[in-house]
Design an enzyme around this catalytic site. Structure first.
Site, PDB file in Angstrom:
ATOM      1  CB  VAL A   1      -0.932   0.028   1.241  1.00  0.00           C
ATOM      2  CG1 VAL A   1      -1.707   1.340   1.293  1.00  0.00           C
ATOM      3  CG2 VAL A   1      -1.896  -1.141   1.229  1.00  0.00           C
TER       4      VAL A   1
ATOM      5  CB  ALA B   1       4.738   2.626   1.226  1.00  0.00           C
ATOM      6  CE  LYS B   2       4.719  -1.439   8.327  1.00  0.00           C
ATOM      7  NZ  LYS B   2       5.599  -0.630   9.181  1.00  0.00           N
ATOM      8  N   GLY B   3       3.991  -2.867   3.435  1.00  0.00           N
ATOM      9  CA  GLY B   3       3.741  -4.097   2.700  1.00  0.00           C
ATOM     10  C   GLY B   3       3.449  -5.227   3.657  1.00  0.00           C
TER      11      GLY B   3
ATOM     12  CG  ASP C   1       6.637  -3.985  10.235  1.00  0.00           C
ATOM     13  OD1 ASP C   1       6.923  -2.971  10.880  1.00  0.00           O
ATOM     14  OD2 ASP C   1       5.572  -4.602  10.428  1.00  0.00           O
TER      15      ASP C   1
END
Ligand code: NAD
Length: 378
Positions: free
Chosen positions: A22, A67-69, A108
């Site tokens: 995202v 952002a992040k995944g 993360d």
């Protein structure tokens, strides 16, 4: 972007995994944010975390967006080869979205420097030349930065020290309780111990330990590495995680999970200040109670911004093909966090709000200003 990834498993079967990336906002610079491997990953959670990254990078004044995944999987049940195949497939499928000046992933929950090395290699193989600056949190031997491992904790410790100054309290012998003795909590205990504070209690998922005269965090770490938990450390009293949160102390550092300080325990918190090492450890209801009771809360997007700050320093080193000494990295980290802390305090004072609201006003204000100045194309 949501992708479906067929992965050949060790037993010859094929399993299809769901991968997510995202991108929330890039008005201030390329998207930046970690990749999480966890069975409970959802698009909603990844989206919320992507937005949090936008605000965190803006508070720390880094030239990044958010952002992040995530990949829905249980890494504890997968072999290293399966995880490598999954990581390489995920990288190839989000390849069009990421890039050193576009979107830069990082570790993360349940991803680490090895995962970043696989991403770097896959991306580089597809490009045809090595591109270390496409990810941060790499191993030091693969152009990772010195100081990255303990960067979040160093940021937390600097936030504690700045809070002590803000409250006109000495840091020396200040009593500190830390929930979670993992990457963030473990190093934070050591750095604060070096700064002269007293670590009176720490905990992990199995329980907590308490020693009013102060624990030696290095010995506790050795004990945890040997015994698998901080519990059972010689000379310390065993306490529950709930007891740790409500201990009488100067600083409470939640550094484990989200939603730990809630409406059910906020009335009983006896710490003078809470410095959020974890992401989202305080619920909005608890935040309100703490604010009314005068307990100072240093919010996550400020207190744990040290990790993304050293990620940024790693990226700059990679782009310049330089490697900096640990002292150089730490002194740049120090000045970024001190300056962010002071900007948050000033904003909170100006609008007469909590530090959390001050941090949000600062972050949203900086992003909004960038969007306004960029205007609308064409
Ligand atoms: P970690 O897995 O290394 O450590 C987590 C610790 O919390 C472990 O000691 C674990 O035993 C403990 N724990 C788990 N459940 C618990 C419970 N119910 N009660 C008490 N302790 C419990 O994770 P980490 O990297 O240290 O991350 C901790 C938090 O900090 C997370 O919220 C993470 O999102 C946040 N954070 C981490 C970084 C980073 O650079 N690692 C950066 C920013 C934010």
């Amino acid at each position: 972007l949501i992708v479906s990834m067929p992965i050949r498993m060790e037993d010859g079967s094929v399993k299809v995994f769901k991968g997510i990336r995202v991108q929330h906002n890039n008005a201030r610079g390329p998207y930046k944010g970690g990749i999480r491997y966890h069975p409970n990953v959802t698009v909603e959670e990844v989206t919320a975390l992507a937005m949090l990254m936008t605000w965190k990078c803006a508070v720390a004044d880094l030239p990044y967006g958010g952002a992040k995944g995530g990949v829905v999987c249980n890494p504890k049940e997968m072999t290293k080869t399966e995880l490598e195949r999954l990581t390489r497939r995920y990288t190839s499928m989000i390849y069009e979205l990421i890039g050193p000046l576009v979107d830069i992933p990082a570790p993360d929950v349940y991803t680490d420097s090895q995962t970043m090395a696989w991403i770097m290699d896959t991306y580089s193989q597809m490009k045809g030349y090595q591109v270390p600056e496409v990810v941060t949190g790499k191993p030091v031997s693969l152009l990772g930065s010195l100081g990255r491992n303990e960067a979040t904790s160093r940021g937390v410790a600097i936030s504690v020290r700045e809070t002590a100054k803000h409250l006109n309290k000495p840091l020396k012998d200040a009593k500190i309780a830390i929930q979670g003795f993992g990457n963030v909590g473990g190093y934070a205990a050591q750095i604060l111990h070096e700064m002269g504070a007293k670590i009176v209690a720490v905990s992990d998922s199995k329980g907590g330990i308490y020693l009013p005269d102060g624990l030696n965090p290095y010995s506790v770490m050795e004990h945890k590495n040997r015994a698998g938990s901080v519990v059972g450390f010689d000379g310390a009293k065993t306490i529950s995680n709930e007891e740790l949160l409500t201990l009488k102390c100067d600083f409470l550092i939640p550094a484990a999970l989200e939603n730990q300080i809630t409406a059910a325990n906020a009335e009983r918190i006896q710490a003078t200040a809470i410095v959020e090492g974890a992401n989202g450890p305080t619920t909005p209801e608890a935040d309100k109670i703490l604010h009314e009771r005068g307990v100072l809360v240093v919010p996550d997007i400020l207190a744990n911004a040290g990790g993304v700050t050293v990620s940024y320093l790693e990226w700059v080193q990679n782009l310049k093909r330089e490697t900096w000494t640990l002292d150089e990295v730490n002194s740049k980290l120090e000045s970024k966090i001190v300056s962010a802390y002071s900007s948050v305090v000033q904003t909170a004072r100006k609008y007469e709000v909590s530090l959390r609201d001050g941090a949000m006003l600062l972050a949203v204000g900086r992003v909004a200003e960038a969007i306004k100045l960029l205007g609308i194309w064409p």
